[in-house]
Design a protein around this motif. Sequence first.
Motif, PDB file in Angstrom:
ATOM      1  N   PRO A 177       0.830  -1.200   0.000  1.00  0.00           N
ATOM      2  CA  PRO A 177       0.000   0.000   0.000  1.00  0.00           C
ATOM      3  C   PRO A 177       0.870   1.258   0.000  1.00  0.00           C
ATOM      4  CG  PRO A 177       0.025  -0.996   2.158  1.00  0.00           C
ATOM      5  CD  PRO A 177       0.722  -1.946   1.260  1.00  0.00           C
ATOM      6  N   LYS A 178       0.383   2.263  -0.722  1.00  0.00           N
ATOM      7  CA  LYS A 178       1.136   3.496  -0.817  1.00  0.00           C
ATOM      8  C   LYS A 178       0.241   4.688  -0.514  1.00  0.00           C
ATOM      9  CE  LYS A 178       4.383   1.516  -3.985  1.00  0.00           C
ATOM     10  NZ  LYS A 178       3.689   0.234  -4.171  1.00  0.00           N
ATOM     11  N   LYS A 179       0.828   5.825  -0.464  1.00  0.00           N
ATOM     12  CA  LYS A 179       0.092   7.005  -0.045  1.00  0.00           C
ATOM     13  C   LYS A 179      -0.957   7.415  -1.066  1.00  0.00           C
ATOM     14  CE  LYS A 179       2.451  11.126  -1.784  1.00  0.00           C
ATOM     15  NZ  LYS A 179       1.277  11.880  -2.111  1.00  0.00           N
ATOM     16  N   ARG A 180      -1.945   8.145  -0.603  1.00  0.00           N
ATOM     17  CA  ARG A 180      -3.000   8.654  -1.467  1.00  0.00           C
ATOM     18  C   ARG A 180      -2.480   9.852  -2.233  1.00  0.00           C
ATOM     19  NH1 ARG A 180      -6.422  10.995   1.816  1.00  0.00           N
ATOM     20  NH2 ARG A 180      -6.311   9.230   3.218  1.00  0.00           N
TER      21      ARG A 180
ATOM     22  N   LYS B 297      -0.228   3.446   8.852  1.00  0.00           N
ATOM     23  CA  LYS B 297      -1.607   3.121   9.212  1.00  0.00           C
ATOM     24  C   LYS B 297      -1.766   3.491  10.677  1.00  0.00           C
ATOM     25  CE  LYS B 297      -4.554  -0.576   7.890  1.00  0.00           C
ATOM     26  NZ  LYS B 297      -4.707  -1.984   7.650  1.00  0.00           N
ATOM     27  N   LEU B 298      -2.813   4.217  10.976  1.00  0.00           N
ATOM     28  CA  LEU B 298      -3.012   4.662  12.354  1.00  0.00           C
ATOM     29  C   LEU B 298      -3.796   3.600  13.119  1.00  0.00           C
ATOM     30  CD1 LEU B 298      -3.991   8.322  11.497  1.00  0.00           C
ATOM     31  CD2 LEU B 298      -1.825   7.548  12.372  1.00  0.00           C
TER      32      LEU B 298
ATOM     33  N   ASP C 273      -4.678   2.330  -1.682  1.00  0.00           N
ATOM     34  CA  ASP C 273      -4.699   2.780  -0.303  1.00  0.00           C
ATOM     35  C   ASP C 273      -5.242   1.606   0.468  1.00  0.00           C
ATOM     36  OD1 ASP C 273      -6.922   3.132  -1.826  1.00  0.00           O
ATOM     37  OD2 ASP C 273      -7.864   4.477  -0.403  1.00  0.00           O
ATOM     38  N   GLY C 274      -4.595   1.315   1.562  1.00  0.00           N
ATOM     39  CA  GLY C 274      -5.046   0.178   2.372  1.00  0.00           C
ATOM     40  C   GLY C 274      -6.542   0.219   2.513  1.00  0.00           C
ATOM     41  N   GLU C 275      -7.024   1.283   3.110  1.00  0.00           N
ATOM     42  CA  GLU C 275      -8.483   1.432   3.164  1.00  0.00           C
ATOM     43  C   GLU C 275      -8.883   2.848   2.849  1.00  0.00           C
ATOM     44  OE1 GLU C 275      -8.444  -2.130   5.733  1.00  0.00           O
ATOM     45  OE2 GLU C 275      -7.388  -1.201   4.075  1.00  0.00           O
ATOM     46  N   GLY C 276      -7.924   3.658   2.533  1.00  0.00           N
ATOM     47  CA  GLY C 276      -8.249   5.040   2.235  1.00  0.00           C
ATOM     48  C   GLY C 276      -8.421   5.887   3.474  1.00  0.00           C
ATOM     49  N   GLN C 277      -9.066   5.385   4.433  1.00  0.00           N
ATOM     50  CA  GLN C 277      -9.304   6.164   5.633  1.00  0.00           C
ATOM     51  C   GLN C 277      -8.613   5.493   6.809  1.00  0.00           C
ATOM     52  OE1 GLN C 277     -11.658   8.795   6.753  1.00  0.00           O
ATOM     53  NE2 GLN C 277     -11.178   9.536   4.716  1.00  0.00           N
ATOM     54  N   GLU C 278      -8.641   6.178   7.885  1.00  0.00           N
ATOM     55  CA  GLU C 278      -8.024   5.606   9.086  1.00  0.00           C
ATOM     56  C   GLU C 278      -8.834   4.403   9.547  1.00  0.00           C
ATOM     57  OE1 GLU C 278      -9.021   8.083  12.183  1.00  0.00           O
ATOM     58  OE2 GLU C 278      -7.955   7.021  13.730  1.00  0.00           O
TER      59      GLU C 278
ATOM     60  N   ASP D 104      -1.212   9.690   5.959  1.00  0.00           N
ATOM     61  CA  ASP D 104      -0.998   8.288   5.617  1.00  0.00           C
ATOM     62  C   ASP D 104       0.434   7.941   5.257  1.00  0.00           C
ATOM     63  OD1 ASP D 104      -2.439   8.502   2.263  1.00  0.00           O
ATOM     64  OD2 ASP D 104      -0.793   9.551   3.263  1.00  0.00           O
TER      65      ASP D 104
ATOM     66  N   TYR E 114       4.572   3.901   4.415  1.00  0.00           N
ATOM     67  CA  TYR E 114       3.122   4.043   4.470  1.00  0.00           C
ATOM     68  C   TYR E 114       2.694   3.833   5.917  1.00  0.00           C
ATOM     69  CZ  TYR E 114      -1.805   2.961   3.857  1.00  0.00           C
ATOM     70  OH  TYR E 114      -3.168   2.948   3.964  1.00  0.00           O
TER      71      TYR E 114
ATOM     72  N   SER F 118      -6.878  12.390  10.521  1.00  0.00           N
ATOM     73  CA  SER F 118      -7.038  10.984  10.155  1.00  0.00           C
ATOM     74  C   SER F 118      -6.612  10.720   8.723  1.00  0.00           C
ATOM     75  CB  SER F 118      -8.497  10.570  10.351  1.00  0.00           C
ATOM     76  OG  SER F 118      -9.332  11.487   9.672  1.00  0.00           O
ATOM     77  N   GLY F 119      -6.382  11.796   7.971  1.00  0.00           N
ATOM     78  CA  GLY F 119      -5.988  11.605   6.575  1.00  0.00           C
ATOM     79  C   GLY F 119      -4.498  11.444   6.366  1.00  0.00           C
TER      80      GLY F 119
END
Lengths: 347, 432
Positions: free
Chosen positions: A147-150, A224-225, B54-59, A195, A222, A192-193
Amino acid sequence: MAPTPHQAKTAKAKLISGGKQPKARVARYLKTTESQLVEGGKGSLLLKGIRCSESMSTVLKDMRSVQAPHAKLLSKNNLIVPFDDAGQQSLEFLTTKNDATVFAMASHNKKRPNNLVLGRTFDRRVLDMVEIGILQYRSLSDFGGLPKKRLGSKPLLQFVGDLWSSDVNLKRLQNLMIDFYRGDPVDSLVLSGLDHVIVFTAVEASVGGQEAFPMIHQRTYYMKLKRDPQGGVAPVPYLTPSGPDMDFKIRRTQFASPDLWKLAMKQPQGIKAKKKKNQTTNVFGETIGRLHLDKQDIDNRSGKKSKALRLAEKIEKEEENAALEAELGQEEDEMNQEFEQAFGHSQ
Amino acid sequence: MARKKAAAKMEDEDASSSLAESLESSDDSDQSHDDEHESSSNEDGDEEGGEYSDGEGQEEITNAPAAPTNIVPSSGATEQCTFDLGNLLAHNTHQLNPAQVYDRKSNNSKLDKTWYSSTTIEGDSRQLPRVNEDLLLRKAAEGTTQLLRELWKLPIENTDVGPMAKLPSVETKLPRALPPPPPKQMTKWEQFARERGIGPKSKRSRKVFDEATGEWKYLTGSVENKANAGPESWPIIEVKKNDDPMQDPWERLREEKKTRVGKNTEARMRNAERSGQLTKGSANKMVKNQKRLEKQRELTRETERKNGITAPAGVPTDFGTDQKRGKNSTQLALKATQTSTASLGRFDKMLEGEPERKKQLVKKRKVEGEGTNSRFIASEAEKSNAILSRVMNGSKEKERDVKRGRYAKGETAYDYEFNDGLGAGSFKKKKG
């Protein structure tokens, strides 16, 4: 396609001296190319030098992906020698025309393999330039399915190592890197955005008994929170390498003279929040203000005539007219009488 | 597909609790990673232009029962970073030991290779020592954790986009792209207004009700589109006390407008000069230029008056019922007819009351080269062809003139196909 300063000046002169106005859409665009009080994100220009290898092209492509939508990638090779006056003029022209402030030029030759010149401009002139040699590079495609950044998301930046503050060149390079990668400057952000993180690690490296030089490792992860297992408010990041990863060293630099740097750092006065000097709060919590008026120029003042005066003038005028009318009427009567006397009947 | 699998794999890892399945150690995870990469490396990698998974796009904050190893607990011996929250920046200024970074003995030969399938530019061991990626990742995780903690302390305002944190002002100052805009200089009127305390005009609406037509028309513009258009649109203008009854009032209005526009442009230019947008002296230049042009125009008018107005080649003579020729056009038409004979009007009888005929000079046409010069012949041919194409295919000029109404609008034989019964079929060639 921003106009060069000369073009802008002649266009404006033409407009002022009675020329035709440009279309509204064009006028709006031209306004964004003029100097503004608060500046937005810096556009970046990615171009190739005299000869560019495929891997260096990949470097530029990845840069464009990371910096999108602010980045513009030019496809053709350019005969530009960056540390040369003519070359710098070309760079200035290209950056002006492509609405870019920051640029990266990739090239590859035997003497300087995997070369990347990073630079930025101020007032359409080159401000700083740093030539870096890439020793190892892993592109986005190397990190295939991860997965990579938006697109367009802002990065978290991190600089690891004490060299960033001790070495003069690295200090400036740090500034340049922040300019390159930080994206739009914003006042508020939806947290939350977030990434991804870009980490720059500077280490003293000495290879094969040679002199130690600072080596910089750039890694992008990348992020993930995840909820903090220890129950804090802030989330905890889970990082996975996502590329592009770059290991490089500095080859040549051309930093701005202190005068030019000072000029470039000057912020306009409108931005600073001014203290309100004429407002005070009294004991009761009421805000009281003081008005400071300029000296009134009594002699040259023009005032409005009072209603009464205007009315008086009006009445006077009317009376005059009435008097005139009366006189004319009288004259006419007299003439009629004369006529009757002379001819015996009225006109 | 492979990307979704990868994302799913991440989730599985998080969900499962044991350390064994985290990055560092087990063969299982390595294998699973290798599997992923084998399948994904065959795919087209991410191309420029942004196909990002994106993994899921959002958190997605999922509950992780135990922390994966790349997250450092806050109570450990971590290096404290300094922050610049305006730029989302963290500085870890602690000394970094090169030996740690270039640790040849570190047991992560597999780790490096698990994340990426290839390297675009391979590091040469003579120039680049092998990097301990795990250390870099750990340091990054430490710094990011601290940074996030700081960021979550910021004041949050709830907007329609979601909860937004208000970032403080930037600490690391960056140079500007362009110098700040110069302060605007006041125009002469603005200075005067300030002195006299004259406030700005109240806002005007763009459309105004026009009494004459009963429509809503624009405040400014052409005579048709303008609301309450002034005397220039009236068919009758009264002669006031001080006016010259012989002067054309519409012409006078047009001249007044011209002078007004000229004055405005001049004033605008002088204001621009004062503020530096225009080079000094350009207003004077423009004024001088205008005066010179006006003089020239006067001169040509004088010469025309003296020598008589020369008629253009084709003076329109066919007008519709609603259009009149006008005095000028009649004079020109007369002039044209006077000289439209073979002798250019030199030996024709003069009629009663006919104005004097001015001798029309014959213009001798210059012939380039001799009559048989091949280049001349070719150019002549070209010219004839051009004329032919203009007639047959129509030209821009003709279309423009038709649009402007300079062409005959009455019916001529050429306006429509007239069948006079003499078609090609009915024509019989006579023998002999």
